[in-house]
Design a protein around this motif. Structure first.
Motif, PDB file in Angstrom:
ATOM      1  N   PHE A  16     -16.268   5.497   8.527  1.00  0.00           N
ATOM      2  CA  PHE A  16     -14.919   5.498   7.969  1.00  0.00           C
ATOM      3  C   PHE A  16     -14.996   5.458   6.438  1.00  0.00           C
ATOM      4  O   PHE A  16     -14.297   6.201   5.751  1.00  0.00           O
ATOM      5  CB  PHE A  16     -14.127   4.279   8.463  1.00  0.00           C
ATOM      6  N   LYS A  17     -15.852   4.590   5.942  1.00  0.00           N
ATOM      7  CA  LYS A  17     -15.938   4.388   4.496  1.00  0.00           C
ATOM      8  C   LYS A  17     -16.439   5.628   3.775  1.00  0.00           C
ATOM      9  O   LYS A  17     -16.073   5.890   2.624  1.00  0.00           O
ATOM     10  CB  LYS A  17     -16.846   3.189   4.207  1.00  0.00           C
ATOM     11  N   GLU A  18     -17.273   6.408   4.458  1.00  0.00           N
ATOM     12  CA  GLU A  18     -17.773   7.648   3.874  1.00  0.00           C
ATOM     13  C   GLU A  18     -16.627   8.598   3.545  1.00  0.00           C
ATOM     14  O   GLU A  18     -16.675   9.350   2.564  1.00  0.00           O
ATOM     15  CB  GLU A  18     -18.740   8.325   4.858  1.00  0.00           C
ATOM     16  N   VAL A  19     -15.574   8.551   4.337  1.00  0.00           N
ATOM     17  CA  VAL A  19     -14.418   9.431   4.137  1.00  0.00           C
ATOM     18  C   VAL A  19     -13.325   8.751   3.310  1.00  0.00           C
ATOM     19  O   VAL A  19     -12.774   9.338   2.377  1.00  0.00           O
ATOM     20  CB  VAL A  19     -13.831   9.866   5.499  1.00  0.00           C
ATOM     21  N   LEU A  20     -13.021   7.495   3.617  1.00  0.00           N
ATOM     22  CA  LEU A  20     -11.889   6.805   3.000  1.00  0.00           C
ATOM     23  C   LEU A  20     -12.226   6.137   1.676  1.00  0.00           C
ATOM     24  O   LEU A  20     -11.333   5.885   0.856  1.00  0.00           O
ATOM     25  CB  LEU A  20     -11.327   5.742   3.963  1.00  0.00           C
ATOM     26  N   GLY A  21     -13.493   5.814   1.459  1.00  0.00           N
ATOM     27  CA  GLY A  21     -13.864   5.038   0.282  1.00  0.00           C
ATOM     28  C   GLY A  21     -13.387   3.607   0.427  1.00  0.00           C
ATOM     29  O   GLY A  21     -13.182   3.113   1.545  1.00  0.00           O
ATOM     30  N   ASP A  22     -13.190   2.926  -0.693  1.00  0.00           N
ATOM     31  CA  ASP A  22     -12.708   1.542  -0.662  1.00  0.00           C
ATOM     32  C   ASP A  22     -11.191   1.536  -0.475  1.00  0.00           C
ATOM     33  O   ASP A  22     -10.453   2.149  -1.258  1.00  0.00           O
ATOM     34  CB  ASP A  22     -13.069   0.813  -1.960  1.00  0.00           C
ATOM     35  N   VAL A  23     -10.738   0.851   0.547  1.00  0.00           N
ATOM     36  CA  VAL A  23      -9.309   0.776   0.854  1.00  0.00           C
ATOM     37  C   VAL A  23      -8.762  -0.563   0.366  1.00  0.00           C
ATOM     38  O   VAL A  23      -9.349  -1.609   0.627  1.00  0.00           O
ATOM     39  CB  VAL A  23      -9.064   0.926   2.375  1.00  0.00           C
ATOM     40  N   LYS A  24      -7.644  -0.527  -0.357  1.00  0.00           N
ATOM     41  CA  LYS A  24      -7.016  -1.752  -0.849  1.00  0.00           C
ATOM     42  C   LYS A  24      -5.572  -1.819  -0.376  1.00  0.00           C
ATOM     43  O   LYS A  24      -4.861  -0.815  -0.361  1.00  0.00           O
ATOM     44  CB  LYS A  24      -7.069  -1.798  -2.381  1.00  0.00           C
ATOM     45  N   GLN A  25      -5.154  -3.010  -0.008  1.00  0.00           N
ATOM     46  CA  GLN A  25      -3.784  -3.189   0.476  1.00  0.00           C
ATOM     47  C   GLN A  25      -2.803  -3.239  -0.686  1.00  0.00           C
ATOM     48  O   GLN A  25      -3.081  -3.787  -1.750  1.00  0.00           O
ATOM     49  CB  GLN A  25      -3.677  -4.484   1.298  1.00  0.00           C
ATOM     50  N   THR A  26      -1.640  -2.632  -0.484  1.00  0.00           N
ATOM     51  CA  THR A  26      -0.620  -2.639  -1.524  1.00  0.00           C
ATOM     52  C   THR A  26      -0.135  -4.061  -1.801  1.00  0.00           C
ATOM     53  O   THR A  26      -0.094  -4.898  -0.900  1.00  0.00           O
ATOM     54  CB  THR A  26       0.574  -1.745  -1.139  1.00  0.00           C
ATOM     55  N   GLU A  27       0.255  -4.314  -3.037  1.00  0.00           N
ATOM     56  CA  GLU A  27       0.770  -5.630  -3.416  1.00  0.00           C
ATOM     57  C   GLU A  27       2.292  -5.668  -3.449  1.00  0.00           C
ATOM     58  O   GLU A  27       2.892  -6.731  -3.565  1.00  0.00           O
ATOM     59  CB  GLU A  27       0.208  -6.031  -4.779  1.00  0.00           C
ATOM     60  N   SER A  28       2.923  -4.493  -3.377  1.00  0.00           N
ATOM     61  CA  SER A  28       4.383  -4.464  -3.425  1.00  0.00           C
ATOM     62  C   SER A  28       4.902  -3.205  -2.754  1.00  0.00           C
ATOM     63  O   SER A  28       4.171  -2.223  -2.595  1.00  0.00           O
ATOM     64  CB  SER A  28       4.878  -4.512  -4.880  1.00  0.00           C
ATOM     65  N   VAL A  29       6.160  -3.254  -2.371  1.00  0.00           N
ATOM     66  CA  VAL A  29       6.825  -2.079  -1.806  1.00  0.00           C
ATOM     67  C   VAL A  29       7.462  -1.306  -2.958  1.00  0.00           C
ATOM     68  O   VAL A  29       8.160  -1.898  -3.784  1.00  0.00           O
ATOM     69  CB  VAL A  29       7.916  -2.494  -0.794  1.00  0.00           C
ATOM     70  N   PRO A  30       7.235  -0.010  -3.051  1.00  0.00           N
ATOM     71  CA  PRO A  30       7.823   0.745  -4.165  1.00  0.00           C
ATOM     72  C   PRO A  30       9.344   0.716  -4.108  1.00  0.00           C
ATOM     73  O   PRO A  30       9.926   0.757  -3.025  1.00  0.00           O
ATOM     74  CB  PRO A  30       7.279   2.165  -3.961  1.00  0.00           C
ATOM     75  N   PRO A  31      10.009   0.636  -5.264  1.00  0.00           N
ATOM     76  CA  PRO A  31      11.471   0.641  -5.266  1.00  0.00           C
ATOM     77  C   PRO A  31      12.013   1.996  -4.855  1.00  0.00           C
ATOM     78  O   PRO A  31      11.321   3.013  -4.924  1.00  0.00           O
ATOM     79  CB  PRO A  31      11.816   0.325  -6.730  1.00  0.00           C
TER      80      PRO A  31
END
Length: 422
Positions: free
Chosen positions: A199-214
């Protein structure tokens, strides 16, 4: 011969096939110089997929479109592939979860995502319905994962790849930690999979969002530039025909030119004894004895001729079934009220310990009516019922005090949250 996948490098539906390729060893290459919205509209592309959808896989036996079908094809190119199960019941369960991921998770995330990123009209009830349905799906998935590491059996299958890719936009663009914490087994599952080497080979480092966009604010179309340029050109042509005027006469014309009108009609109102910034400063700086200091100070400052107070209540409280959505709805409203910051102060309360949650507010506006430009520019205003405060009614005046103070309980109910516009 490598299979060619036509898609952008960040297309989450293309990731499904690329991750499958990592597990199977099948060679899949992204089409070079693919540009979404351009390449997929060319006659050559439309011959392969008449509706121009992405991704598209070109194989020696012909093209394939629809991302799940492409992923299935690549998975089955390898004989005895554990990705597609080792028995008929495994195969059925894998297909079950693929459908679940597409219909219950992906569809609702996309319905939430598109208006937030400006590719669809934002409708609060529609967003709430999508998030409510998504939470229901995540709850079901969470229950299943409470006793299962993977969706089917004890190894990664095609179902895990597709469901994880469906969750990707949610985790990286919309679902904050406070949102996903309600589903701890889904969290564990997602982070386990995106950190697998293939998975990481394709996605790279995945980070969770800190906020919902307005929600993007709707902007009125600007006046055509052509009109302005013509207006500028016409005086120039006439000026050439007229004789030049003496400097003194020209100076007189400049002095007699009408002064520009104020930008906002509220600036034409008579001066008020209430300085709004002074009240906002007192509100922000009062940490103790709030009623004795801030509330008393408010009424000492308040000018009933220069300002008016208004109660508001959300018209569709019965639809406020998800606390996160309700809080976000109020936050979006306050963001879009920024155009009135110079002329207003507001308190918005979210009330109730269980759904449906009630949204009620108190607003202080310059003038005796709600400013027309606010009603015109902020569409949220139409979602609320507005009632002018009658200060001769002591009960209404006390209600104003309680809302400014964030009194809890408020009107006999738990105060879930209180937000201030200042």
């Amino acid at each position: 011969m490598a299979l060619v996948l036509h898609a952008g490098k960040t297309n989450k539906n293309a990731f499904k096939t690329l991750i499958v390729a990592e597990y199977t060893g099948v060679k899949v290459e992204l089409a070079p110089d693919f540009e979404m919205g351009v390449t997929n509209k060319t006659p050559e592309y439309l011959k392969l997929n008449p509706i121009g959808k992405v991704p598209l896989l070109v194989t020696p036996d012909g093209p394939i479109f629809e991302s799940n079908a492409i992923a299935r094809y690549v998975a089955r190119l390898k004989a005895d592939n554990p990705l597609i199960g080792s028995s008929l019941i495994d195969y059925a369960h894998i297909e079950q979860w693929i459908d679940f991921g597409s219909l219950e998770i992906d569809a609702n995330i996309i319905s939430w995502f598109r208006p937030r990123f400006g590719s669809a009209v934002y409708l609060p009830p529609a967003e709430e319905a999508a998030i409510s349905a998504l939470k229901r799906a995540l709850g079901a998935l969470n229950t299943h994962l409470a006793s299962n590491t993977y969706l089917v059996g004890h190894f990664v299958t095609l179902a895990d790849i597709i469901v994880t890719c469906n969750l990707l936009i949610g985790f990286t663009k919309l679902m904050t930690k406070s949102f996903t914490s309600e589903f701890p087994h889904v969290e564990r599952y997602f982070w386990t999979l995106v950190n697998q080497p293939n998975f990481k080979e394709v996605l790279g480092d995945v980070k969770q969002t800190e906020s919902v966009p307005p929600v993007p604010s709707a902007k009125k179309p600007s006046q055509p530039k052509e009109t302005k340029s013509k207006a500028k050109e016409e005086p120039k042509k006439e000026a050439k025909k007229e004789p030049a005027k003496p400097k003194a006469e020209a100076a007189e014309e400049v002095e007699e030119a009408p002064k520009p009108k104020p930008k906002n009609p509220l600036d034409l109102l008579p001066p008020s004894s209430m300085v709004l910034d002074d009240w906002k400063r007192l509100y922000s700086n009062t940490k103790t004895n709030f009623r004795e200091v801030a509330i008393k100070g408010f009424w000492d400052m308040y000018d009933p001729e220069g300002y008016s107070l208004w109660f508001c209540e959300y018209k569709y409280n019965d639809e406020n079934t998800v606390s996160f959505v309700t809080l976000n709805k109020v936050g979006g409203f306050l963001q879009r009220m920024d155009l009135a910051r110079k002329y207003a102060f507001g308190k918005m309360l979210v009330i109730g310990s269980e759904p449906p949650f009630k949204v009620k507010g108190l607003w202080l506006f310059r003038g005796q009516e709600i400013p027309p430009f606010v009603m015109e520019e902020c569409y949220d205003m139409e979602l609320y019922n507005w009632t002018k405060v009658d200060l001769s009614d002591e009960n209404q005046k006390e209600r104003v005090n309680q809302m400014i103070e964030d009194q809890e309980p408020f009107e006999g109910e738990v105060l879930l949250d209180a937000k201030c516009f200042k």
